[in-house]
Design an enzyme around this catalytic site. Structure first.
Site, PDB file in Angstrom:
ATOM      1  N   ASP A  34      -0.264   5.106   0.891  1.00 25.44           N
ATOM      2  CA  ASP A  34      -0.560   6.140   1.881  1.00 25.44           C
ATOM      3  C   ASP A  34      -0.536   5.558   3.292  1.00 25.44           C
ATOM      4  OD1 ASP A  34      -2.572   8.579   0.216  1.00 25.44           O
ATOM      5  OD2 ASP A  34      -1.390   7.006  -0.704  1.00 25.44           O
ATOM      6  N   ASP A  51       0.868  -1.168   0.000  1.00 24.16           N
ATOM      7  CA  ASP A  51       0.000   0.000   0.000  1.00 24.16           C
ATOM      8  C   ASP A  51       0.915   1.232   0.000  1.00 24.16           C
ATOM      9  OD1 ASP A  51      -2.360   1.639   0.480  1.00 24.16           O
ATOM     10  OD2 ASP A  51      -1.662   1.786   2.546  1.00 24.16           O
TER      11      ASP A  51
END
Length: 309
Positions: free
Chosen positions: A102, A100
């Site tokens: 953020d 991922d």
């Protein structure tokens, strides 16, 4: 119930003798028989950032879920990471690592930063937080947040990209993953604009994220379909592994939000990093005390194996 060998990795800026004793007592409580131990990192040595001990245990019959829950609680009480995984490294050497973006690779939620610059920061941040806790459908919440960005100047994207704060340890992690030949991928519910910026900076092999639609120098508040949600991340991880000739057991996924849970569950090793409580509780592995370079120790590397960056 699990049978066979289990690896227990204890990681922290410093591991006290008392913490080691309490971890050993927890393993004994669950009927685990202690085997060989390795010191992966020693903070007392020059230039080292962490203490890390990996120990193999034999499980006659282990309630893995209950053990992980107890280990998570103990780790929080002791301020150490206790990571449990089946010992199958000899059977499936990882080759693909998916992240991922953020709040995992960077210390920010980019959509919140865009909203703040556009004067709608508080209302968008509230929706983001609820989505990451799993309280809202990601696609629905994503479209709602995107609609509030309509009219944002494209120039703001470049300003934010230049200021993105990298997560602790990410440069060390990526330098070593590249050195050891892993394929590295960003699978993000954020935006390709910023993911490509990280790709250029850190050397990721490929990027999959949402593509903003920009017209006449302004963000329209829409993105190209399909939206990268939890299911899309899990599907992409599997598709990339299949394309590269890897099994799912040879994959690692790292993320922090509810939108990452399906990806973490599908990967051979799924690490929740500094994650929301609901994500830590559901993920098979979690690290919260170390930087993201702690993933290297969960993979079994010693400081002596790692390159300087």
């Amino acid at each position: 119930m699990a049978r066979g060998d289990v690896l227990l990795t204890v990681l922290a800026p410093r591991i006290t003798a008392d913490a080691q004793q309490q971890v050993a007592e927890l393993a004994e409580q669950f009927g685990l028989r202690a085997g060989a131990a390795r010191c992966l990192a020693d903070v007392s040595l020059p230039g080292q950032r962490y203490d890390c001990i990996e120990q193999r245990f034999t499980a006659g019959s282990l309630d893995t879920a209950a053990f992980r829950t107890a280990a998570l609680a103990l780790g929080e009480a002791l301020a150490v990471d206790i990571v449990i995984q089946e010992d199958n490294r000899d059977l499936a050497k990882p080759r693909l690592v998916c992240f991922d973006m953020d709040s995992t690779l960077i210390k920010a939620e980019v959509i919140d930063e865009l909203a703040r610059r556009h004067g709608v920061g508080d209302e968008v941040a509230e929706v983001t937080e609820r989505a990451m806790r799993g309280e809202l459908d990601f696609k629905e919440s994503f479209r709602e947040r995107m609609s509030k960005l309509a009219g944002l100047n494209e120039s703001v994207l470049a300003e934010i990209a230049a200021e993105l704060p990298l997560m602790d340890g990410v440069e060390r992690l990526m330098a070593n993953l590249k050195h050891f030949g892993y394929r590295t991928v960003i699978l993000s519910g954020g935006f390709t604009y910023f993911a490509h910026h990280l790709q250029d900076k850190l050397g990721f092999d490929e990027v999959h994220a949402n593509e903003l639609i920009i017209e006449h120098g302004k963000v329209t508040g829409e993105v190209h379909e399909p939206i990268v949600d939890a299911q899309r991340k899990a599907d992409l991880l599997e598709q990339i592994a299949l394309r590269e000739g890897f099994t799912l057991a040879q994959t690692i996924a790292v993320g922090d939000g509810a939108n990452d849970l399906k990806m973490l569950a599908k990967a051979g090793l799924g690490v929740a990093f500094r994650a929301k409580p609901v994500v830590r509780a559901q993920a098979r592995q979690a690290i919260s005390i170390s930087g993201i370079d702690g993933v290297l120790y969960v993979m079994g590397y010693r400081d002596a194996d790692l390159i300087d960056w």
